[in-house]
Design an enzyme around this catalytic site. Sequence first.
Site, short mmCIF file in Angstrom:
data_model
loop_
_atom_site.label_atom_id
_atom_site.label_comp_id
_atom_site.label_asym_id
_atom_site.label_seq_id
_atom_site.Cartn_x
_atom_site.Cartn_y
_atom_site.Cartn_z
N HIS A 4 -3.80 -11.26 5.49
CA HIS A 4 -3.10 -10.23 5.96
C HIS A 4 -4.59 -9.95 7.03
CE1 HIS A 4 -0.37 -7.74 3.42
NE2 HIS A 4 0.22 -8.37 4.59
N CYS B 225 0.63 -1.15 0.15
CA CYS B 225 -0.55 -0.26 0.03
C CYS B 225 0.89 1.19 0.03
CB CYS B 225 -0.91 0.15 1.00
SG CYS B 225 -1.70 -1.85 1.29
N ASP C 15 3.22 -8.30 9.61
CA ASP C 15 4.21 -8.50 8.32
C ASP C 15 5.69 -7.63 8.29
OD1 ASP C 15 5.00 -9.72 6.06
OD2 ASP C 15 3.26 -8.67 5.41
N TYR D 159 -4.88 -13.66 -3.75
CA TYR D 159 -5.06 -13.44 -2.34
C TYR D 159 -5.43 -13.45 -0.82
CZ TYR D 159 -3.51 -9.47 0.96
OH TYR D 159 -3.25 -8.51 1.51
#
Length: 695
Positions: A173, A31, A266, A170
């Site tokens: 997260h 991001c 992460d 994906y």
Amino acid sequence: MSRDPRYDILFEPVKIGPVTARNRFYQVPHCNGMGTVHPSSMAAMRGVKAEGGWAVICTEECDFHHTGDITPAIEARLWSDQDIPIMARMVEAVKEHGALAGCELVYGGHSSHNRLSREIPMTTNAMPVSGWEPGQARAMDKTDIANFRRWHRQGALRARQAGYDIVYVYAGHNLTLLQDFISRRTNQRTDEYGGSIENRVRLLREVIEDTKEAVGDTMAVAVRFAVEELEGPEGITADGDGRAVVELLADLPDLWDVNLSEWHNDSQTARFAEEGFQEPFVSWVKEVTGKPVVAVGRYTSVDRMASLVSRGIVDFIGAARPSIADPFLPRKIEEGRIEDIRECIGCNICVSGDYMMMPMRCTQNPTKGEEWRRGWHPERIAQKGSDARVLVVGGGPAGLEAARALGQRGYAVTLAEAGTELGGHLNALAGLPGLASWARVRDWRIGQLHKLPNVELFLDSRLDAGQVREFGFDHVAIATGSVWRRDGLGRTHRRPVPGWDCGTVRTPDEIIADAAVEGPVVIYDDDHYFMASVLAERLVGQGRDVVYVTPAPEVAVWTHNTMEQGRIQARLIDLGVELILGRKLATISDEELELECVYSGNRTWVDCGTPVPVTMRDPVDDLFRALKDDPAALEAAGIASLTAIGDCLAPGLVAAAVYGGHKYARQLDTEVPLDEAPFLRENVGLSDAWPRRMA
Ligand code: ADP
Ligand code: SF4
């Protein structure tokens, strides 16, 4: 210079399904606060990394259907064909420099709040949406699952149309539908999508197959998967379900991008995790699959990167932050310029940009986020606009960066520093618990300055106004920094706190300099970033009893933006620091502090030997003022411009000081001062569906 043969292994091409990466440097999806709101900024930021040698450059999360809408997060988007030209902009920028472009499709499950679309979020089973937000996601039935698979397929096809080489499935997260299905924490289904791990992985398998079928041999299909959630046996663990998923799907995707979940695990900061902290969680993945593996770990050590590949841990060195701090990291390795790498310090100021929904900034790289808007390149800079001589006073981050960038432009620069070493307040910060890597901001700049014959460095040189005027410089930048206040004035107290001058108060600067303290020490945090908590850690380490008082409801509340808040609060609790939240200082006296509840106004008292207000800093601008207040003397001295930069202008983040120094250097001798140039914005344009008839 050419590259060290020990690093040849990092420059081998690697096949990812039908496409080939030119080397092993892989910018994983990250991001950036730009997304499709600032698409030119995003494209230019990615393009610069391709130019810097990264072989694969991925997008941030890219939502592909309005029922999985991640508004207001500023990310990529492929809801319809209308989005394709915007997403193609980054592809063009990346391909111009020979890199592959990857698109990380995302569908949020319980973390899609659908704030824009107002659709009811859906996921594996009914559950509250993430965060403290009211509202629940509903359970998906078979029709929903079929729809989701169709939408994902459409998203992949749109990514292909935009020109991407790699498309992601994906499941990581803790913000993806597919992870909701896989994790036993979230999946309570009783049909063929719940129960056994084979069932919980079913949807991921189906979506990989759908995607491969849709894109054929035109794109690689990558899977980003959280092999470990750090939630104990209730969640996905690297030696449990995480491994089982990779074993079950082994060679189905073209690439495995493996990491920890959630994002705060992460992308841990240097305060809480060393370089390579993810290696123990992912080191087995290559034993289980024959497909290439990419993993991250804030890698900046080139030896470590080479060793990761030669030991068979990964095929690609994954990076988000190291590629932000130095977009040219691969090129510098290739050219044998290891010492020129601007190493990430692990501070997560970049992350804070995304959290605060603005283009990201970087402490080490002041051009980050300004590639398109200001046209700033991380390596190149315009040559000098005159033969002017420049004096920079103060060798903290602002002064160092100003001198470095001016030197790079070719100016004759003199930097005068009062202390016996360069670095300014970075020297103090780097000695605090967990902040040693912040010295990299200083060390990289000193290393570069030593290579510039046109820059002279003077230590032990505290200058006064008379000396500055005597030397005959054309331009003078004052970067003399800041000091912490003693009287408690700050956000909560607009006037000094009564009793602040009783003699027991110590400032953060004094605590850092090991001033004598009496216990208990009460730290009052009205700064809300890292300082109060690192002082608490340090004092506990010195055997002091520490009480932490703040008017905020949590300690170090701004560090939510760097994803550190939970870890900081946990650490203070573990260290036995007494936390008093939601209270401000009422009065200070020799032995106790009077506190006031910020909600009720109720008063309480706490024993205190040494109060330490961490509230605000004052600029050290006496030299600047003395010069500025005598314009006739300045003119007589031939000084054409006098500028305060960094903390001397307004104390702030190290990133702001570095940026201030860089901006000063960029704008010297420019025809139009940067702040008077039009502010370049990205206009998304007006909808052609105007006017609309309402019924
Ligand atoms: P910034 O974050 O803005 O770079 P710092 O506080 O880190 O500011 O650094 C300011 C530096 O300026 C310190 O190293 C300090 O010793 C130096 N300094 C302050 N006053 C003078 C002066 N009059 N002459 C030379 N150096 C000075
Ligand atoms: Fe690294 Fe900090 Fe830059 Fe982020 S802001 S890339 S953590 S130096």
